[in-house]
Write a protein that holds these residues in place. Sequence first.
Motif, PDB file in Angstrom:
ATOM      1  N   SER A 120      47.949   1.168  55.984  1.00 45.80           N
ATOM      2  CA  SER A 120      48.176   1.963  57.183  1.00 45.80           C
ATOM      3  C   SER A 120      49.206   1.292  58.066  1.00 45.80           C
ATOM      4  CB  SER A 120      46.863   2.165  57.948  1.00 45.80           C
ATOM      5  OG  SER A 120      46.369   0.922  58.406  1.00 45.80           O
ATOM      6  N   ARG A 172      52.593   2.410  61.040  1.00 48.49           N
ATOM      7  CA  ARG A 172      53.794   3.250  61.134  1.00 48.49           C
ATOM      8  C   ARG A 172      54.882   2.798  60.184  1.00 48.49           C
ATOM      9  NH1 ARG A 172      56.255   3.795  66.720  1.00 48.49           N
ATOM     10  NH2 ARG A 172      55.930   1.539  66.746  1.00 48.49           N
ATOM     11  N   LYS A 214      47.677   9.011  49.855  1.00 52.09           N
ATOM     12  CA  LYS A 214      46.656   8.317  50.650  1.00 52.09           C
ATOM     13  C   LYS A 214      47.043   6.877  50.954  1.00 52.09           C
ATOM     14  CE  LYS A 214      42.769  11.029  48.830  1.00 52.09           C
ATOM     15  NZ  LYS A 214      41.468  10.973  48.110  1.00 52.09           N
ATOM     16  N   ASN A 215      48.232   6.461  50.518  1.00 50.87           N
ATOM     17  CA  ASN A 215      48.654   5.061  50.710  1.00 50.87           C
ATOM     18  C   ASN A 215      47.590   4.102  50.192  1.00 50.87           C
ATOM     19  OD1 ASN A 215      51.039   5.851  51.883  1.00 50.87           O
ATOM     20  ND2 ASN A 215      50.427   5.411  53.977  1.00 50.87           N
ATOM     21  N   THR A 216      47.044   4.414  49.043  1.00 48.10           N
ATOM     22  CA  THR A 216      45.928   3.648  48.508  1.00 48.10           C
ATOM     23  C   THR A 216      46.208   3.227  47.075  1.00 48.10           C
ATOM     24  OG1 THR A 216      44.350   4.798  49.940  1.00 48.10           O
ATOM     25  CG2 THR A 216      43.450   3.700  47.998  1.00 48.10           C
TER      26      THR A 216
END
Length: 119
Positions: free
Chosen positions: A25, A27, A76-78
């Motif tokens: 997470s 910016r 999901k940036n996962t």
Amino acid sequence: QVQLVESGGGLVQAGGSLRLSCAGSGRTFNTQLMGWFRQAPGKECEFVAAIPWSGGSPYYADSVKGRFTISRDNAKNTVYLQMNRLKPEDTAVYYCASATRLGAGYDYWGQGTQVTVSS
């Protein structure tokens, strides 16, 4: 600031499975490569697996090849680490890491999640 948060660790018997997750997470989250590392008590941190963020094949340490699978969900940036046929020697704190430039090392690290494999 980028944050990486791991989850999914725990205690499992030898031969069992666990799936680790690492959610990124912030910016400025702009990873090129996501990796998993681990550190067992009294040992140095070692590479486990890595996967390019925009395509390309993952790669693994010989010690986990055929048992662990790294995957990603870009939306999901996962990043995930599916660990099967776990062995007691897999016991360690597992960390995920993000590299914003290929070949320049990892810039961000998670806090780690404990994996304990009992015999």
